[in-house]
Write a protein that holds these residues in place. Structure first.
Motif, mmCIF file in Angstrom:
data_model
loop_
_atom_site.group_PDB
_atom_site.id
_atom_site.type_symbol
_atom_site.label_atom_id
_atom_site.label_comp_id
_atom_site.label_asym_id
_atom_site.label_seq_id
_atom_site.Cartn_x
_atom_site.Cartn_y
_atom_site.Cartn_z
ATOM 1 N N THR A 196 0.831 -1.199 0.000
ATOM 2 C CA THR A 196 0.000 0.000 0.000
ATOM 3 C C THR A 196 0.869 1.254 0.000
ATOM 4 O O THR A 196 2.068 1.197 0.291
ATOM 5 N N ALA A 229 -2.086 8.254 1.094
ATOM 6 C CA ALA A 229 -3.094 8.934 0.287
ATOM 7 C C ALA A 229 -3.124 10.425 0.601
ATOM 8 O O ALA A 229 -2.830 10.845 1.723
ATOM 9 N N CYS A 238 -5.854 6.845 6.523
ATOM 10 C CA CYS A 238 -5.180 5.716 5.878
ATOM 11 C C CYS A 238 -3.684 5.861 6.110
ATOM 12 O O CYS A 238 -3.129 6.945 5.955
ATOM 13 N N ASN A 258 -3.763 3.638 1.074
ATOM 14 C CA ASN A 258 -4.137 3.647 -0.333
ATOM 15 C C ASN A 258 -2.986 4.317 -1.067
ATOM 16 O O ASN A 258 -2.423 5.269 -0.563
ATOM 17 N N PHE A 259 -2.633 3.843 -2.134
ATOM 18 C CA PHE A 259 -3.060 2.924 -3.144
ATOM 19 C C PHE A 259 -2.815 1.471 -2.703
ATOM 20 O O PHE A 259 -1.716 1.123 -2.325
ATOM 21 N N ASP A 266 -12.440 -3.995 0.824
ATOM 22 C CA ASP A 266 -10.984 -3.919 0.865
ATOM 23 C C ASP A 266 -10.447 -4.546 2.144
ATOM 24 O O ASP A 266 -9.474 -5.306 2.123
ATOM 25 N N TYR A 324 -2.092 8.230 -4.009
ATOM 26 C CA TYR A 324 -3.535 8.065 -4.209
ATOM 27 C C TYR A 324 -4.244 9.345 -3.821
ATOM 28 O O TYR A 324 -3.980 9.922 -2.764
ATOM 29 N N TYR A 383 -7.596 10.729 -2.673
ATOM 30 C CA TYR A 383 -8.848 10.272 -2.069
ATOM 31 C C TYR A 383 -9.830 11.439 -1.989
ATOM 32 O O TYR A 383 -9.626 12.386 -1.238
#
Length: 303
Positions: A121, A124, A140, A157-158, A181, A202, A204
Motif C-alpha cells: 500500500t 493517500a 489511511c 491507499n493505493f 478492501d 492516491y 482520495y
C-alpha cells in the motif's frame, strides 16, 4: 503479461453512481508513466448516467468495461473486475478517486523488489470534491513492522497486490457491499507479507456520496467488523496473528447490537432472531444493559 519486459499492471474499479468523477479517474490512469497497464471497470447498474460516460471510453484499447445485469454491490463488482484482470499486479481504485502519475511505476517497482509481498500500500492525499489536495489523508496509513493488520482496521491507499497471491485466497466477498478492501486485505495477509510505500500516490476524494464517508461510514464499519470476524475464524488454530477470544466476543457483541438497534421497532422478528443467535454465540451479552434495553422495547421472545 509482459510488454517489452514490463509486467502488466491492472487497475480495477467498481463503478456505481459516480458519473461526475469518472472522467478524472480514467484520465489519471491513462496518464500513468508505467507503460504497460489496463483499466478494468465493473459497472454495477448505476442510475446516474455512469454507463453512458464509461461507454465513451470503450474505444480505448486498454479500457475494459464490464456491465452487470443486476446490482451486486462493491464486493461483487470488484470480484468481477479482478477476475477479468490479466495483470501480474493489480491495484484497487475508487470510481471517484484518482492516482498520482507515477503511482503504477512506483508500486510495480516495490512489488518487484519485494517478491514475497502479497499486498503493498501507499499513502493517500485527501482532496475536496473537486480533487483539490487538502493534505495527507490521515485515516489511511501504512502499517509499522511491529503491527498486525487484524488489529488495525485502516491501511494505506493505493492498495495493490500480486495476482498470484490473490489466487491463493477465495477473493473478494460478493456478499459484502462495503469494507470489501478490509476483507481481501486480511486474506492477502494470510498468504504473504505486507509492505508500505511512504509516498502519497492516491488522491482520495472527500464528498458526501463516498462509500465509506458520511452516513455510509457506520454501515462500512459493520461490514469491516464482519470481515474481521471471518478472519478470526479462518486463522483460529493457525500461527497467523489473530484476535484473542475475549476480543472476538467483544467485537461480535458490538456487531449484534448495531444490527439489532435499527430493527427493534421496524422488524421485531428479525431483531429477535439476531438476539437469539447472540445468546448462543456470546452468552455474556446477558450482562449488558443494551441487551435488556432492546428486550424491553422489543417484547423479546414473545410470538
Amino acid at each position: 503479461m509482459l510488454l517489452n519486459n514490463t509486467p502488466l499492471f491492472s487497475v480495477v474499479v467498481a463503478s456505481y453512481n459516480n458519473s461526475q468523477y469518472l472522467n478524472e479517474m480514467i484520465e489519471s490512469v491513462i496518464q500513468q508513466s508505467w507503460s504497460n497497464w489496463e483499466l478494468v471497470i465493473a459497472e454495477d447498474c448505476s442510475t446516474d448516467g455512469s454507463l453512458e460516460v464509461l461507454k465513451k471510453w470503450t474505444n480505448h484499447d486498454r479500457v475494459n468495461l464490464i456491465v452487470h445485469e443486476k446490482n451486486k454491490g462493491a464486493g461483487g463488482a470488484f470480484a468481477t473486475a479482478t477476475e477479468a484482470a490479466r495483470g501480474v499486479f493489480i491495484g484497487m481504485l475508487g470510481a471517484d478517486d484518482a492516482l498520482h502519475p507515477d503511482a503504477l511505476k512506483i508500486m510495480a517497482e516495490a512489488h518487484l523488489n519485494h517478491p514475497n509481498a502479497s499486498l503493498i500500500t501507499s499513502l493517500a492525499m485527501g482532496c475536496n470534491a473537486k480533487l483539490k489536495p487538502l493534505g495527507a489523508y490521515l485515516h489511511c496509513r501504512n502499517l509499522e513492522a511491529t503491527e498486525e493488520l487484524i488489529h488495525h482496521p485502516v491501511v494505506g491507499n493505493f492498495a495493490t497486490f500480486k495476482s498470484i497471491a490473490y489466487q491463493k485466497t477465495d477473493g473478494f466477498n460478493a456478499d459484502l457491499r462495503k469494507a470489501v478492501d478490509r476483507d481481501v486485505f486480511l486474506k492477502l495477509d494470510e498468504v504473504g507479507e505486507l509492505k508500505g510505500v511512504n509516498k502519497h500516490l492516491y488522491y482520495y476524494r472527500l464528498h458526501d456520496g463516498g462509500i465509506s464517508q458520511g452516513e455510509s461510514g457506520m454501515k462500512a464499519n459493520q461490514y469491516a467488523i464482519q470481515a474481521t470476524l471471518a478472519a478470526y475464524r479462518r486463522r483460529k488454530g493457525t500461527n497467523k496473528a489473530n484476535l484473542g477470544a475475549k476480543q472476538y466476543r467483544t467485537l461480535l457483541r458490538t456487531w449484534y447490537f448495531r444490527e439489532c438497534h435499527p430493527l427493534r421497532w421496524v422488524h421485531r422478528k428479525k431483531c429477535n432472531e439476531l438476539l437469539k443467535r447472540a445468546l448462543l454465540e456470546v452468552p455474556s451479552i446477558l450482562l449488558t444493559r443494551t441487551f435488556w434495553s432492546i428486550v424491553a422495547r422489543n417484547n423479546f421472545l414473545k410470538p
